[in-house]
Scaffold this motif. Structure first.
Motif, short mmCIF file in Angstrom:
data_model
loop_
_atom_site.label_atom_id
_atom_site.label_comp_id
_atom_site.label_asym_id
_atom_site.label_seq_id
_atom_site.Cartn_x
_atom_site.Cartn_y
_atom_site.Cartn_z
N ASP A 29 0.84 -1.20 0.00
CA ASP A 29 0.00 0.00 0.00
C ASP A 29 0.88 1.25 0.00
OD1 ASP A 29 -2.31 -1.47 -0.01
OD2 ASP A 29 -2.76 -1.18 2.11
N GLN A 30 0.52 2.21 -0.85
CA GLN A 30 1.32 3.42 -1.02
C GLN A 30 0.46 4.66 -0.87
OE1 GLN A 30 3.76 2.98 -4.60
NE2 GLN A 30 4.12 0.82 -4.11
N ILE A 31 1.00 5.65 -0.16
CA ILE A 31 0.33 6.93 0.06
C ILE A 31 1.18 8.01 -0.60
CG2 ILE A 31 -0.47 8.58 1.79
CD1 ILE A 31 -0.70 6.15 3.75
N ILE A 40 -3.48 13.24 -9.30
CA ILE A 40 -3.83 12.47 -8.10
C ILE A 40 -5.04 11.58 -8.39
CG2 ILE A 40 -4.62 12.62 -5.69
CD1 ILE A 40 -3.10 15.40 -5.64
N SER A 41 -6.01 12.14 -9.07
CA SER A 41 -7.22 11.39 -9.44
C SER A 41 -6.88 10.18 -10.31
CB SER A 41 -8.21 12.31 -10.15
OG SER A 41 -9.31 11.59 -10.60
N ARG A 42 -6.00 10.38 -11.30
CA ARG A 42 -5.58 9.26 -12.17
C ARG A 42 -4.86 8.18 -11.35
NH1 ARG A 42 -1.86 11.75 -16.56
NH2 ARG A 42 -1.77 9.60 -17.36
N LEU A 43 -3.98 8.63 -10.46
CA LEU A 43 -3.22 7.67 -9.64
C LEU A 43 -4.12 6.93 -8.65
CD1 LEU A 43 -0.07 9.88 -8.99
CD2 LEU A 43 -0.09 7.72 -10.26
N ILE A 85 -2.25 2.24 -4.65
CA ILE A 85 -2.10 3.64 -4.23
C ILE A 85 -3.38 3.98 -3.47
CG2 ILE A 85 -1.88 6.05 -4.95
CD1 ILE A 85 -0.18 5.13 -7.29
N ILE A 86 -3.29 3.97 -2.13
CA ILE A 86 -4.50 3.98 -1.30
C ILE A 86 -4.90 5.37 -0.80
CG2 ILE A 86 -4.11 1.60 -0.56
CD1 ILE A 86 -3.23 2.87 2.20
N PHE A 120 -10.56 6.22 -1.28
CA PHE A 120 -9.21 6.77 -1.41
C PHE A 120 -8.96 7.66 -0.20
CE2 PHE A 120 -6.05 9.77 -3.35
CZ PHE A 120 -5.10 8.82 -3.69
N LEU A 121 -7.92 7.33 0.56
CA LEU A 121 -7.65 7.98 1.84
C LEU A 121 -7.14 9.41 1.65
CD1 LEU A 121 -7.58 6.91 4.85
CD2 LEU A 121 -5.14 6.57 4.49
N LEU A 122 -7.83 10.37 2.25
CA LEU A 122 -7.44 11.78 2.14
C LEU A 122 -6.93 12.25 3.49
CD1 LEU A 122 -10.54 13.00 0.07
CD2 LEU A 122 -8.29 12.31 -0.81
N LEU A 123 -5.61 12.44 3.58
CA LEU A 123 -4.96 12.84 4.82
C LEU A 123 -4.34 14.22 4.66
CD1 LEU A 123 -3.07 9.49 5.56
CD2 LEU A 123 -5.26 10.23 6.52
N THR A 124 -4.47 15.05 5.67
CA THR A 124 -3.82 16.35 5.63
C THR A 124 -2.42 16.26 6.24
OG1 THR A 124 -3.94 18.68 6.29
CG2 THR A 124 -4.83 17.07 7.84
#
Length: 296
Positions: free
Chosen positions: A134-136, A153-156, A162-163, A186-190
């Motif tokens: 898993d890759q961020i 980012i959307s394409r990836l 790519i999580i 899709f994980l959205l982290l700040t």
């Protein structure tokens, strides 16, 4: 949100504790890992920006990841920082981190060489295809001199391993676009503590935090309160931390946070050149913040 639930909430961008001579202090590292396990931190990022990835050599970088994974012993997930501005080096580091037992990898956009948007896409695509972990993604234009577009980012985000992304732009218009254009899981982290609550309100799932080094339990409560819909409680709790969010960047991270942890008695004050110990003019500010939170 199912497959990425381990990283929802507050993930710490852990410092790499060092002695005054710059040698890594593995005993203090163990104590910090225990601190985050006990505090309920969602995961530890090992040797990211805050862990001084830019000041340690490759062998040492992997040694720190290895030690962290082994000592954590599955008590808390470990995300290994494995980004590089050379695609082949990033693949190598990511493969090694997988071999060492990391749960995921954090990959910063290639810095200094200023790739095109298509170059960024091909870079991350190749790493994902080369290493089954898993890759961020990590977008931090303030440090790298390249800003990855929402479209890339959307394409990836369509690539299965790519999580998620750590977005450290501090631009809240970005999170709104990411929510709109990326898959729901899709994980959205700040990566920006100062705007984290607003990021979460806008649809984010958590953060990779510098402040979490100091107040992990309190910050986790802030994040989980927003995620549960208790935004008033989260804002109230976060108001006590706002000075810290700001003041931990009085000088380049991790200079202030390492000094704060030293004052708390959690590590020596070692840091490596070209970084220096916190300037004297800022020490009283950080010390005041620590006293306000009853941490010293």
């Amino acid at each position: 949100m199912n497959k990425n639930h381990s990283f929802i909430g507050s993930n710490v961008a852990l410092i790499t504790p060092m002695f005054a001579d710059g040698a890594v202090d593995y005993e203090s590292l163990n104590l910090l890992i225990d601190f985050h396990v006990d505090s309920g931190t969602s995961s530890i990022v090992s040797v990211g920006t805050t862990g001084e990835s830019a000041t340690v050599g490759v062998k040492e970088h992997l040694k720190i990841i290895n030690h962290t994974v082994k000592y954590a012993a599955k008590r808390i997930p470990i995300i290994a920082g494995t980004g590089a501005n050379s695609t082949s080096e990033a693949i190598e580091l990511t493969q090694e981190a997988k071999n060492l037992g990391a749960d995921a990898c954090l990959l910063v956009t290639p810095y200094y060489n200023k790739p095109t948007q298509e170059g960024l896409f091909q870079h991350f695509r190749l790493i994902a295809e080369s290493v089954n972990i898993d890759q961020i993604l990590y977008n931090v234009p303030g440090r790298t001199a390249v800003d990855m577009s929402v479209d890339v980012i959307s394409r990836l985000s369509e690539i299965s391993n790519i999580i998620g992304i750590k977005d450290a732009t501090g631009d809240l218009s970005v999170i709104k676009q990411l929510v709109e254009k990326c898959p729901e899981d899709f994980l959205l982290l700040t990566g920006d503590d100062a705007t984290a609550v607003d990021f979460l309100i806008a649809g984010g799932h958590g953060g990779i935090s510098v402040t979490a080094n100091i107040v992990p339990k309190e910050l986790q409560k802030v994040y989980l309160s927003v995620i549960a819909g208790n935004t008033d409680l989260a804002k109230n709790l976060n108001s006590n931390l706002e000075n810290f969010h700001k003041n931990l960047f009085l000088e380049a991270n991790p200079i202030p946070v390492k000094w704060a942890l030293h004052k708390m008695g959690k590590c020596d004050k070692g840091i490596r050149l070209p970084l220096l110990e916190l300037s004297n003019e800022f020490k009283s500010i950080i010390e005041h913040d620590l006293k306000e939170l009853d941490l010293v």
